[in-house]
Design a protein around this motif. Structure first.
Motif, short mmCIF file in Angstrom:
data_model
loop_
_atom_site.label_atom_id
_atom_site.label_comp_id
_atom_site.label_asym_id
_atom_site.label_seq_id
_atom_site.Cartn_x
_atom_site.Cartn_y
_atom_site.Cartn_z
N CYS A 45 0.86 -1.19 0.00
CA CYS A 45 0.00 0.00 0.00
C CYS A 45 0.90 1.23 0.00
O CYS A 45 1.77 1.36 0.85
N SER A 46 0.68 2.13 -0.95
CA SER A 46 1.46 3.36 -1.06
C SER A 46 0.50 4.53 -1.22
O SER A 46 -0.53 4.42 -1.88
N ALA A 47 0.87 5.66 -0.60
CA ALA A 47 0.06 6.88 -0.72
C ALA A 47 1.01 8.07 -0.67
O ALA A 47 2.12 7.99 -0.14
N GLY A 103 -9.09 -4.84 10.85
CA GLY A 103 -7.83 -4.67 11.56
C GLY A 103 -7.00 -3.55 10.97
O GLY A 103 -7.43 -2.78 10.10
N ASP A 104 -5.75 -3.46 11.44
CA ASP A 104 -4.85 -2.41 11.00
C ASP A 104 -4.21 -2.78 9.67
O ASP A 104 -4.09 -3.95 9.32
N ALA A 105 -3.79 -1.77 8.94
CA ALA A 105 -3.10 -1.96 7.66
C ALA A 105 -1.95 -0.97 7.56
O ALA A 105 -2.06 0.16 8.02
N ARG A 106 -0.85 -1.40 6.98
CA ARG A 106 0.33 -0.55 6.81
C ARG A 106 0.31 0.06 5.42
O ARG A 106 0.25 -0.64 4.42
N THR A 127 10.22 -13.02 7.34
CA THR A 127 11.17 -11.94 7.09
C THR A 127 11.34 -11.08 8.33
O THR A 127 10.46 -11.05 9.19
N GLY A 128 12.46 -10.39 8.39
CA GLY A 128 12.69 -9.41 9.45
C GLY A 128 12.51 -7.99 8.96
O GLY A 128 12.87 -7.04 9.66
N ASN A 129 11.93 -7.83 7.77
CA ASN A 129 11.71 -6.51 7.18
C ASN A 129 10.21 -6.21 7.17
O ASN A 129 9.43 -6.92 6.53
N LYS A 130 9.80 -5.17 7.88
CA LYS A 130 8.38 -4.85 7.97
C LYS A 130 7.77 -4.50 6.61
O LYS A 130 6.58 -4.66 6.40
N ASP A 131 8.61 -4.01 5.71
CA ASP A 131 8.10 -3.59 4.40
C ASP A 131 8.33 -4.65 3.33
O ASP A 131 8.21 -4.36 2.13
#
Length: 630
Positions: free
Chosen positions: A244-246, A266-269, A439-443
């Motif tokens: 998701c990009s904004a 729920g939440d979304a990044r 993964t250890g990368n949130k993105d």
């Protein structure tokens, strides 16, 4: 009796003089009244009703009790605009100072790296020189401009603790503006990243104590997202974003609202970034997400202005056609829609073509399945080895020239996506690329979606099931910088970094020490470290300084060769200026020849004497007596 002509003439002059005196008297009194009335009117208009005006001849006297010296002066100025200033007589008094409210004490601290400006009003009882000395001692500051004024009024009770907090905050903010008054601090600053901003905000709020009320406005540069990617899908597991990009917070809120209307819970990044293809991004994305919600299950993917909407096999064809038609009309002109409805009548292929890549937790990679030709096999093998290491790749895929066009590109895109995982797998088939793992990368999900949408093109289906594990996050697992430097110093206590006599060449027996230090630094991640070179007192002072600088530079070069990120490292040659032992003995000179690792902030906060006492006994061996000291 007849009057003489002389008597008549004299009488005429006397009468004229009398009438002239009477006229002058009336004129003077009229002028007095006019001047006094004019001054009184202007004072009233100016809000100076506390004044009283009277005329004394051509002079205008002003009396009354002025609330302040400034108001008294203003009354004189207003009067001088009506009559000549020389005619204004000031008989006003000023109210006692203890009945006047004290001024608002405040300071504007404007810092731009090494320069700091102070503007404002402070109590006269403030220890001004002590404050300036504290500020000049801050790391990185070379110039402090003092533009402060003072007023002799009592110091507010919370003034000292507010000053203390502002100075401590300024230490962490090389580019900032700190506005403070008694009990209030407002900070405006910029950081390098969103993560750094969060950390800084937490630290500043934690340190704000007692009566200090804090206001923060800390910004961080937004990343450039290329291509600008968003992927939303609905399947048996529910609705979710793979990416998701904004471009703005308002756009993000609009997109998330649409997603919740299409089944998201729920939440979304959603990442805020630069590079949006159109200012109507949020409207286009919202329309596509809501369209997918009406169709049912499937996915919608944005890669810049290319939009792919793929329905699931359970979708209704009539609904799909109607919704896609409405979406095509709703999308802004810059966006191009490619909609796909699965063909349910086509027979399933025999022996489906498949390529799989598996990454184990130990870093081993196995490549199996099918590739199109020998060139594709070599490309996939070379790419995997460059990404994961030659010794860690096992290639067992066979050739199949019946595979469709674009198969090799799908394989390479899958391998690129796999490299974003700590462990997991990628499966490539004719109709889908699936990525699963941890993964250890949130993105990571957003990054993988961006890779696949960019490499595969529009209309291509892919699935991402990637879970973030904090234990795999190198940033979360990294020790604090102080622990890293302490570990390096512990290595140097037992072993020393040695150099060839009179040179900056590291000896062969010192290379294992640098290997161990490099491993510590790799685990710690990016740090701000000063690598200091020191010599004994033998030889010329200038030559020793240059030799120490060369040796510090050589250590950074050695670490860089070992793949350590040295962007935050600074090499400093101190020469013979900071001995830690007696230079009159060989043992002392040996101790003084050394390399030291220190955190830059920690080194700047400590004074030179304390720093020398607390440094570990680590050094660089080599003869520094190239020439006798002159």
């Amino acid at each position: 009796m007849r009057l003489s002509s002389a008597s008549i003439l004299i009488g005429t002059f006397v009468a004229a003089a009398f009438f002239a005196l009477v006229a002058a008297t009336f004129t003077a009194r009229a002028l007095e009244r006019t001047s006094a009335d004019g001054v009184r009117m202007e004072l009233d208009i100016g809000g100076l009703e506390w004044t009283d005006v009277s005329a004394n001849g051509l002079q205008v006297e002003i009396t009354g009790v002025a609330p302040s010296e400034a108001e008294r002066f203003r009354a004189i100025t207003v009067a001088a605009e009506v009559v000549d200033a020389s005619r204004v007589i000031d008989k006003m008094t000023v109210a006692a100072s203890d009945s006047i409210a004290p001024p608002r004490f405040s300071i504007e601290m404007l810092r731009n790296d090494e320069m700091l400006s102070l503007i404002g009003l402070i109590p006269a009882s403030t220890d001004r020189e002590a404050l300036l000395d504290r500020l000049r001692a801050l790391p990185g500051l070379t110039e402090v401009s003092d533009l402060l004024e003072t007023a002799d009024y009592p110091m507010p009770e919370s003034w000292p603790i507010t000053i203390d907090y502002a100075v401590a905050a300024l230490r962490k903010l090389p580019r900032s503006k700190i506005s403070l008054s008694a009990g209030r601090v407002a900070i405006t600053a910029m950081t390098e990243s969103v993560e750094k901003r969060r950390t800084l905000e937490n630290e500043l709020r934690r340190d704000a104590r007692g009566p200090v009320r804090l206001t923060l406005d800390i910004s961080a540069p937004r990343p450039v997202i290329a291509p600008f990617t968003l992927r939303y899908l609905v399947d048996d597991k529910g609705a979710r974003f793979d990416a998701c990009s904004a471009d703005t917070e308002e756009a993000r809120d609009t997109i998330l609202t649409a997603a919740r209307g299409a089944g998201l819970t729920g939440d979304a990044r959603c990442t805020l970034g630069l590079g949006v293809p159109s200012p109507e991004w949020a409207e286009a994305v919202s329309a596509a997400i809501l369209a997918l919600g009406r169709i049912g299950q499937g996915s919608v993917t944005f890669s810049d202005a290319d939009v792919s909407l793929i329905a699931a096999g359970t979708a209704d064809r009539a609904t799909f056609d109607r919704v896609v038609g409405e979406l095509e009309n709703a999308l802004p002109e810059v966006f191009a829609l490619h909609a796909v409805f699965p063909d349910q009548t086509e027979a399933a292929p025999k022996g489906p073509a498949e390529f799989s890549a598996t990454l184990s937790p130990e870093g081993q990679v196995q490549l199996r399945g099918r590739v199109r030709d020998e060139l594709s096999r070599k490309s996939a093998d070379s790419y995997a080895k460059s990404r994961f290491g030659s010794e860690k790749v096992y290639f067992a895929a066979r050739l199949d020239d019946t595979l469709p066009e674009g198969w090799s590109l799908r394989v390479l895109a899958g391998l690129q996506a796999l490299s974003d995982l700590a462990h997991g797998s990628v499966v490539v088939t004719e109709d889908r690329v699936s990525v699963t793992g941890d993964t250890g990368n949130k993105d990571a999900s957003a990054d993988i979606a961006r890779i696949l949408s960019d490499q595969l093109g529009e209309g291509q289906e892919f699935r991402i099931e990637v879970a973030y594990r904090e234990k795999l996050d190198p940033d979360a697992a990294r020790p604090p910088p102080e622990k890293c430097v302490a570990d390096i110093q512990a290595i140097q206590k037992a072993r020393k970094i040695n150099f060839e006599p009179g040179s900056a060449t590291v000896t062969a027996d010192s290379r294992p020490i640098l290997d161990d230090i490099a491993e510590v630094l790799k685990f710690c991640g990016p740090l701000r470290i000063e690598i200091g070179g020191h010599t004994d007192s033998q030889g010329r002072e200038t030559m020793n300084e240059q030799l120490s600088q060369d040796r510090a530079d050589a250590v950074i070069a050695e670490l860089r060769n070992r793949r350590v990120a040295t962007g935050g490292f600074v090499a400093t040659g101190f020469g013979e200026t900071q001995p830690i032992a007696d230079n009159k003995t060989e043992e002392g000179r040996e101790e003084n020849r050394r390399i030291e690792f220190n955190l830059i902030d920690a080194a700047a906060e400590s004074d030179a004497a304390t720093d020398l006492e607390n440094q570990p006994e680590s050094g660089a061996e080599g003869s520094d007596g190239d020439q006798p000291k002159e």
